[in-house]
Scaffold this motif. Structure first.
Motif, mmCIF file in Angstrom:
data_model
loop_
_atom_site.group_PDB
_atom_site.id
_atom_site.type_symbol
_atom_site.label_atom_id
_atom_site.label_comp_id
_atom_site.label_asym_id
_atom_site.label_seq_id
_atom_site.Cartn_x
_atom_site.Cartn_y
_atom_site.Cartn_z
ATOM 1 N N ALA A 1 0.828 -1.207 0.000
ATOM 2 C CA ALA A 1 0.000 0.000 0.000
ATOM 3 C C ALA A 1 0.862 1.257 0.000
ATOM 4 C CB ALA A 1 -0.936 -0.010 1.209
ATOM 5 N N VAL A 2 1.892 1.268 0.848
ATOM 6 C CA VAL A 2 2.785 2.432 0.897
ATOM 7 C C VAL A 2 3.513 2.609 -0.427
ATOM 8 C CG1 VAL A 2 4.818 3.397 2.033
ATOM 9 C CG2 VAL A 2 3.056 2.267 3.400
ATOM 10 N N LEU A 3 3.993 1.481 -0.998
ATOM 11 C CA LEU A 3 4.713 1.544 -2.271
ATOM 12 C C LEU A 3 3.822 2.081 -3.388
ATOM 13 C CD1 LEU A 3 7.292 0.884 -3.860
ATOM 14 C CD2 LEU A 3 6.385 -1.418 -4.212
ATOM 15 N N LEU A 4 2.577 1.622 -3.436
ATOM 16 C CA LEU A 4 1.656 2.089 -4.475
ATOM 17 C C LEU A 4 1.349 3.570 -4.319
ATOM 18 C CD1 LEU A 4 -0.816 -0.935 -4.682
ATOM 19 C CD2 LEU A 4 0.797 -0.188 -6.431
ATOM 20 N N LEU A 5 1.180 4.037 -3.085
ATOM 21 C CA LEU A 5 0.892 5.454 -2.862
ATOM 22 C C LEU A 5 2.072 6.326 -3.277
ATOM 23 C CD1 LEU A 5 -0.969 5.297 0.574
ATOM 24 C CD2 LEU A 5 -1.924 6.057 -1.606
ATOM 25 N N VAL A 6 3.290 5.920 -2.885
ATOM 26 C CA VAL A 6 4.481 6.702 -3.244
ATOM 27 C C VAL A 6 4.688 6.687 -4.760
ATOM 28 C CG1 VAL A 6 6.991 6.814 -3.052
ATOM 29 C CG2 VAL A 6 5.600 6.349 -1.021
ATOM 30 N N THR A 7 4.525 5.502 -5.379
ATOM 31 C CA THR A 7 4.681 5.395 -6.830
ATOM 32 C C THR A 7 3.640 6.238 -7.551
ATOM 33 O OG1 THR A 7 5.559 3.150 -6.613
ATOM 34 C CG2 THR A 7 4.730 3.801 -8.780
ATOM 35 N N GLY A 8 2.421 6.222 -7.061
ATOM 36 C CA GLY A 8 1.366 7.016 -7.684
ATOM 37 C C GLY A 8 1.672 8.499 -7.653
ATOM 38 N N VAL A 9 2.140 8.982 -6.528
ATOM 39 C CA VAL A 9 2.495 10.403 -6.419
ATOM 40 C C VAL A 9 3.640 10.738 -7.381
ATOM 41 C CG1 VAL A 9 3.465 12.157 -4.888
ATOM 42 C CG2 VAL A 9 1.675 10.620 -4.050
ATOM 43 N N GLN A 10 4.637 9.848 -7.452
ATOM 44 C CA GLN A 10 5.758 10.089 -8.358
ATOM 45 C C GLN A 10 5.310 10.119 -9.815
ATOM 46 O OE1 GLN A 10 8.472 6.945 -7.190
ATOM 47 N NE2 GLN A 10 9.754 8.390 -6.066
ATOM 48 N N LEU A 11 4.471 9.158 -10.219
ATOM 49 C CA LEU A 11 3.988 9.145 -11.601
ATOM 50 C C LEU A 11 3.187 10.400 -11.906
ATOM 51 C CD1 LEU A 11 2.938 5.396 -11.982
ATOM 52 C CD2 LEU A 11 4.760 6.566 -13.220
ATOM 53 N N PHE A 12 2.381 10.845 -10.962
ATOM 54 C CA PHE A 12 1.596 12.061 -11.174
ATOM 55 C C PHE A 12 2.520 13.265 -11.348
ATOM 56 C CE2 PHE A 12 -1.633 15.264 -10.376
ATOM 57 C CZ PHE A 12 -2.750 14.694 -10.962
ATOM 58 N N CYS A 13 3.581 13.316 -10.545
ATOM 59 C CA CYS A 13 4.547 14.409 -10.690
ATOM 60 C C CYS A 13 5.288 14.319 -12.017
ATOM 61 C CB CYS A 13 5.532 14.381 -9.524
ATOM 62 S SG CYS A 13 4.803 14.824 -7.929
ATOM 63 N N PHE A 14 5.625 13.086 -12.456
ATOM 64 C CA PHE A 14 6.248 12.912 -13.766
ATOM 65 C C PHE A 14 5.343 13.466 -14.862
ATOM 66 C CE2 PHE A 14 8.871 8.971 -12.391
ATOM 67 C CZ PHE A 14 9.826 9.814 -11.842
ATOM 68 N N GLY A 15 4.043 13.211 -14.720
ATOM 69 C CA GLY A 15 3.092 13.722 -15.704
ATOM 70 C C GLY A 15 3.100 15.239 -15.770
ATOM 71 N N LEU A 16 3.128 15.884 -14.610
ATOM 72 C CA LEU A 16 3.168 17.352 -14.587
ATOM 73 C C LEU A 16 4.458 17.874 -15.210
ATOM 74 C CD1 LEU A 16 1.759 18.054 -10.995
ATOM 75 C CD2 LEU A 16 0.606 18.430 -13.177
ATOM 76 N N LEU A 17 5.596 17.244 -14.884
ATOM 77 C CA LEU A 17 6.868 17.662 -15.476
ATOM 78 C C LEU A 17 6.866 17.444 -16.986
ATOM 79 C CD1 LEU A 17 9.393 16.284 -12.821
ATOM 80 C CD2 LEU A 17 8.811 18.678 -13.256
ATOM 81 N N ALA A 18 6.312 16.317 -17.428
ATOM 82 C CA ALA A 18 6.251 16.049 -18.870
ATOM 83 C C ALA A 18 5.376 17.071 -19.577
ATOM 84 C CB ALA A 18 5.715 14.633 -19.109
ATOM 85 N N GLU A 19 4.295 17.505 -18.934
ATOM 86 C CA GLU A 19 3.440 18.537 -19.523
ATOM 87 C C GLU A 19 4.222 19.835 -19.696
ATOM 88 O OE1 GLU A 19 0.226 18.919 -20.529
ATOM 89 O OE2 GLU A 19 -0.263 16.784 -20.365
ATOM 90 N N LEU A 20 5.013 20.196 -18.679
ATOM 91 C CA LEU A 20 5.811 21.417 -18.775
ATOM 92 C C LEU A 20 6.865 21.294 -19.877
ATOM 93 C CD1 LEU A 20 6.345 22.202 -14.970
ATOM 94 C CD2 LEU A 20 4.820 23.375 -16.565
ATOM 95 N N LEU A 21 7.514 20.128 -19.972
ATOM 96 C CA LEU A 21 8.511 19.923 -21.020
ATOM 97 C C LEU A 21 7.878 19.967 -22.401
ATOM 98 C CD1 LEU A 21 10.644 17.061 -19.422
ATOM 99 C CD2 LEU A 21 11.349 19.427 -19.795
ATOM 100 N N MET A 22 6.696 19.373 -22.530
ATOM 101 C CA MET A 22 5.999 19.387 -23.814
ATOM 102 C C MET A 22 5.683 20.816 -24.239
ATOM 103 S SD MET A 22 2.683 19.900 -25.105
ATOM 104 C CE MET A 22 1.650 19.582 -23.684
ATOM 105 N N ARG A 23 5.213 21.634 -23.306
ATOM 106 C CA ARG A 23 4.890 23.019 -23.644
ATOM 107 C C ARG A 23 6.162 23.792 -24.009
ATOM 108 N NH1 ARG A 23 -0.417 23.837 -21.944
ATOM 109 N NH2 ARG A 23 -1.166 22.100 -20.652
ATOM 110 N N THR A 24 7.254 23.516 -23.291
ATOM 111 C CA THR A 24 8.519 24.163 -23.623
ATOM 112 C C THR A 24 8.993 23.739 -25.009
ATOM 113 O OG1 THR A 24 9.147 24.224 -21.288
ATOM 114 C CG2 THR A 24 10.917 24.468 -22.918
ATOM 115 N N TYR A 25 8.841 22.454 -25.318
ATOM 116 C CA TYR A 25 9.250 21.914 -26.621
ATOM 117 C C TYR A 25 8.534 22.632 -27.757
ATOM 118 C CZ TYR A 25 9.250 18.557 -30.506
ATOM 119 O OH TYR A 25 9.339 17.966 -31.742
ATOM 120 N N HIS A 26 7.236 22.810 -27.622
ATOM 121 C CA HIS A 26 6.466 23.439 -28.696
ATOM 122 C C HIS A 26 6.638 24.955 -28.709
ATOM 123 C CE1 HIS A 26 4.238 20.038 -30.383
ATOM 124 N NE2 HIS A 26 4.194 19.543 -29.166
ATOM 125 N N GLU A 27 6.579 25.587 -27.552
ATOM 126 C CA GLU A 27 6.578 27.051 -27.508
ATOM 127 C C GLU A 27 7.959 27.633 -27.790
ATOM 128 O OE1 GLU A 27 4.873 28.183 -23.806
ATOM 129 O OE2 GLU A 27 2.972 27.129 -24.186
#
Length: 337
Positions: free
Chosen positions: A293-319
């Motif tokens: 349970a702890v591992l899944l919660l920590v992994t979930g938070v990390q993946l969500f943060c990766f998604g936010l960082l990837a969104e920022l990188l994608m916008r930087t890539y295009h803009e």
């Protein structure tokens, strides 16, 4: 060609030294093919002259050690139809093709290998197919003159896998003989070893793609630079293409979804363990489910943060490059020219 010359396509210029834009730019990555080059250059020139097409040949030497670079430099100094682009070391075929694309000025860009297995006589046929409204025409080596186990079998497996994954119905991704509209190439950026996936990259850019049978000859000089080891690199690059095809402009949809699923499962397990502890009084400290349970919660938070960082990188890539998230094929209106 002087070593400090800036790529005309990169700098935005569209004129050759003679002031005319050629019909065709033939891009040839070269590595240790000094014996093939005289025959290849002659065959390309003869074919395009007979077809009444203005042309240029861009040979990109990718760290050759057999005298190919010296031969190309000597030839380029004595003829008007050849540019010799000499790379500082061996960067790989993808980098060599990217360099050739950057220096190409033609309205149509054709690529082929330097080993004489591709037939330059097929070039006019590919260009004629482009004129039917396609953006990319890929060669299909229906009768390949290669070894069955070390070349043909891995190639068939890789082509089938790439077709199923990318939804681009091309039978022979590995054929270097291809014709592109110049504006399509300008929208594609090559990294790693993505030259094998050019049709898939073109599909991402909204290109109209077709293929046609071309001739293939047995190797006359030297030996192939490819082996079974490239299979694993193809698989890794295929995952990159799959991600670019589906999630390039919305990476949060994959990372965020995986993170959300991981967090929900972790919360459900946590709630279950809490009920077990409070309602039944059982010890949960040594249960593997608690660690999960702890591992899944920590992994979930990390993946969500990766998604936010990837969104920022994608916008930087295009803009940062002024790249739109769409491609316009044409605009039709009475007063639009």
């Amino acid at each position: 060609m002087r070593s400090g010359w800036v790529s005309p396509r990169v700098s935005g210029e569209r004129e050759t030294i003679l002031g005319a834009v050629p019909d065709v730019s033939v891009v040839v990555p070269v590595r240790d093919e000094v014996e093939s080059l005289p025959l290849l250059l002659g065959a390309i020139a003869s074919t395009l002259i007979n077809s009444r097409l203005s042309y240029e040949i861009i040979c990109v030497d990718d760290g050759s050690s057999d005298g190919s670079a010296e031969f190309l430099k000597t030839e380029a100094q004595g003829r008007n139809d050849l540019k010799a682009v000499i790379l500082r070391r061996n960067y790989g075929q993808t980098a060599a093709m990217a360099a050739g694309f950057n220096y190409a000025l033609g309205r149509v860009i054709v690529t082929l290998d330097a080993d004489l297995q591709n037939d330059p006589a097929d070039i006019p046929m590919l260009i004629a197919k482009l004129d039917e409204g396609y953006d990319l025409v890929s060669g299909w080596r229906q009768k390949r003159q290669d070894g069955a186990l070390n070349r043909l079998l891995p190639s068939k497996i890789a082509n089938w896998l790439i077709r199923r994954t990318t939804s681009v119905d091309i039978h022979d991704y590995g054929c270097s003989l291809k014709a592109y509209r110049a504006e399509l190439v300008a929208d594609m950026h090559l990294y790693g070893e993505l030259h094998r996936f050019l049709p898939a990259l073109a599909y991402i850019e909204g290109a109209r793609i077709t293929e046609m049978p071309v001739r293939h000859h047995a190797r006359r000089f030297g030996k192939s630079k490819y082996g079974l080891s490239r299979t694993f690199r193809v698989l890794m690059d295929l995952l990159t293409i799959l991600f670019m095809k589906k999630f390039l402009t919305r990476p949060m949809h994959v990372f965020g979804l995986l993170g959300l699923i991981s967090m929900v499962v972790g919360v459900v397990i946590g709630v279950y363990l809490t009920v077990v502890k409070l309602a039944w009084g059982e010890d949960i400290g040594n249960r593997p489910l608690l660690i999960l349970a702890v591992l899944l919660l920590v992994t979930g938070v990390q993946l969500f943060c990766f998604g936010l960082l990837a969104e920022l990188l994608m916008r930087t890539y295009h803009e940062s490059q002024g790249r739109p998230i769409y491609r316009v094929r044409e605009v039709v209106a009475k007063n639009v020219k």
